[in-house]
Write an enzyme that holds these catalytic residues in place. Structure first.
Site, short mmCIF file in Angstrom:
data_model
loop_
_atom_site.label_atom_id
_atom_site.label_comp_id
_atom_site.label_asym_id
_atom_site.label_seq_id
_atom_site.Cartn_x
_atom_site.Cartn_y
_atom_site.Cartn_z
N SER A 207 4.46 -2.63 1.65
CA SER A 207 3.96 -2.74 0.28
C SER A 207 2.67 -2.00 -0.03
O SER A 207 2.21 -2.04 -1.16
CB SER A 207 3.75 -4.21 -0.07
OG SER A 207 4.99 -4.77 -0.38
N LYS B 274 -5.31 -6.89 -5.38
CA LYS B 274 -3.94 -7.36 -5.59
C LYS B 274 -3.98 -8.86 -5.92
O LYS B 274 -4.77 -9.60 -5.34
CB LYS B 274 -3.10 -7.10 -4.33
CG LYS B 274 -1.63 -7.41 -4.50
CD LYS B 274 -0.83 -7.01 -3.25
CE LYS B 274 0.65 -7.29 -3.42
NZ LYS B 274 1.46 -6.84 -2.26
N SER C 50 5.32 -3.81 -2.93
CA SER C 50 4.98 -4.76 -3.97
C SER C 50 3.58 -4.57 -4.57
O SER C 50 3.29 -5.16 -5.60
CB SER C 50 5.10 -6.18 -3.41
OG SER C 50 4.16 -6.39 -2.37
N1 GLN Z 1 9.75 -4.78 0.22
C1 GLN Z 1 9.45 -5.67 1.30
C2 GLN Z 1 9.87 -7.07 0.93
O1 GLN Z 1 10.39 -7.26 -0.10
C3 GLN Z 1 8.00 -5.60 1.67
C4 GLN Z 1 7.11 -6.30 0.73
C5 GLN Z 1 5.70 -6.36 1.22
O2 GLN Z 1 5.30 -5.59 2.08
N2 GLN Z 1 4.95 -7.30 0.69
O3 GLN Z 1 9.69 -7.99 1.66
#
Ligand code: GLN
Length: 471
Positions: free
Chosen positions: A174, A72, A149
């Site tokens: 995510s 990532k 994400s």
């Molecule tokens: N969707 C969540 C956020 O926007 C989690 C994102 C993540 O786990 N990096 O914070």
């Protein structure tokens, strides 16, 4: 071919690592044109790394010898631009590897590139991209989202035809969310199980690095490699790392799984419900004792608690990105505040700015007790409640996301608050630092559906065991 079979092939001299990586990189380029899973393909360094691995003598090639892995974008790779999907870090080339990356390298894995994501991890659809980045497309329907994400990671894990593991990161879901939308296995470990050293942080008390792949065995093997204490990272745990792959074949009969009652019904797509119930029946027929359970802390508390704590930490972490140390720069004019505002106004995307404002507000003197401190107390209650549940159950099952992967035009119409609600089922295990796993459990209209299993801290082995029973 499984990752284990591939590695065996490399060890036995049946697979030529250099030739294989050339083919993999070609495939990555083709996939990337259509789906946009990689912000960067690290062609040169991958080939160099493959040559190194192939030169190593038999027996010294490592547990992931020659395996193509993707990282990532928010995880630092030495010598490879690492931006966390943000224009703010454009041009930042880390002079070091993240802890998880150096472990992968030592095990002989080969890094093929950096995967697309929401800027700094701020999102659930990989559509909150930084300026100049594009959203990755769902492997089953290019008009739909991969989830987020870690969307690029999950999409690539699904689409690449050769054995491969993608490293993702989760703050509030995510890893499992995109794994669910892309029909792959995603394992988010216990907080502290995998080093965060070299992770471009989102929320430091929440961030976890974990593997995404096609099978439970593949992610179990990758987790074994990246897990463990790291002297460079004070929140890593000293709890011994288990032999996760050995849990794949362990009998699940007699395990107790709690069916999270609140995760079904209103707000959950009926096709999602049906598939997850199918998975529950499958566990039952393997001898698992499945019973409905309820959390005493209302599940709705998860979202407000998370969306106070996560932006609070994010706004603090992002303060170091000021156009002086890493990435984006401007011609220096005016005083520090003017310069700081110029750079940050230009280089941060809309959602990053929103999170900075939210997080700064909730930490401000006068509001801190009402928001941030209160949220940390609710977080404690959520942890305690899960601890209670795990006195009676070995795992909890629910859908991972309550809806099917939405179309980009549908996502565009969501308000920020509606956007945040997508994480309803994934934020609580993340707030509690609990390990959780997405398993693909069915399809509806050609789109994948995932079930989420959550276990007590450091019980990743049980996740592997139950996940394998669903495969
Ligand atoms: N969707 C969540 C956020 O926007 C989690 C994102 C993540 O786990 N990096 O914070």
């Amino acid at each position: 071919m499984s990752v284990a079979e591939f590695v065996k092939g490399v060890h036995d001299g049946q697979i030529d690592v250099v030739e294989h990586i050339h083919r993999t990189l070609e495939e990555c380029k083709i996939i990337n044109k259509e789906y946009g899973y990689l912000n960067l393909i690290s062609e040169e360094s991958a080939i160099a790394q493959a040559k190194l691995v192939s030169k190593k003598r038999k027996g010294a090639k490592g547990a992931l010898a020659g395996l193509p892995v993707s990282i990532k974008d928010s995880i630092c790779v030495k010598g490879v631009e690492s931006t966390a999907g943000s224009a703010m870090l454009k041009g930042y080339i880390p002079p070091f590897d993240a802890g998880c990356v150096s472990r992968l390298r030592q095990a002989g894995a080969i890094i093929v590139g950096k995967t697309a994501q929401d800027e700094f991890g701020f999102g659930s659809f990989s559509t909150n991209t930084g300026i100049g980045f594009t959203a990755p497309k769902n492997p089953f329907d290019r008009l739909r989202s991969c989830g987020g994400s870690s969307g690029g990671a999950a999409g690539l894990a699904q689409k690449l035809s050769v054995p491969h593991v993608a490293l993702g990161e989760s703050t509030g879901g995510s890893i499992v969310n995109p794994a669910s939308f892309c029909g792959v296995v995603g394992l988010c470990p216990t907080y502290g199980r995998v080093s965060r050293y070299g992770l471009i942080d989102y929320g430091s008390s929440l961030d976890k690095v974990g593997p995404i792949g096609k099978t439970v065995a593949d992610v179990a093997l990758a987790l074994k490699v990246i897990a463990g204490f790291d002297e460079k990272e004070s929140t890593t745990a000293t709890v011994p790392v288990e032999d996760y792959p050995s849990f794949v074949k362990k009998d699940v009969a007699g395990l107790r799984v709690g069916i999270l009652k609140e995760s079904f019904g209103e707000g959950t797509d009926s096709a999602v419900e049906k598939s997850v119930w199918g998975a529950i029946k499958q566990l039952e027929s393997a001898g698992v004792d499945c019973r409905e359970i309820s959390l005493k802390i209302p599940i709705e508390y998860g979202i407000p608690t998370y969306y106070i704590i996560a932006p609070s930490e994010a706004s603090t972490n992002l303060a170091k990105l000021c156009g002086l140390r890493y990435g984006a720069e401007e011609k220096i004019e005016g005083d520090f505040n003017t310069y700081f505002s110029e750079v940050r106004s230009r280089a941060f995307g809309k959602e990053a700015k929103r999170r900075i404002m939210l997080g700064t507000f909730t930490r401000m003197a006068g509001y801190r007790d009402a928001y941030y401190v209160k949220a940390t107390k609710v977080r404690r209650l959520i942890i305690d409640e899960y601890k209670n549940v795990f006195k009676k159950c070995d795992a909890v099952i629910s859908p991972t996301v309550s809806i099917l992967p939405p179309r980009f035009d549908e996502i565009k119409n969501l308000t920020p608050a509606q956007n945040y609600l997508i994480d309803a089922l994934t934020v609580s295990p993340n707030l509690a630092g609990l390990p959780h796993l997405n398993m693909p459990v069915g399809k509806h209209n050609g789109l994948p559906i995932g079930a989420m299993l959550t276990t007590d801290h450091f019980k990743e082995g049980v996740l592997v065991q139950l996940g394998a029973a669903l495969e």
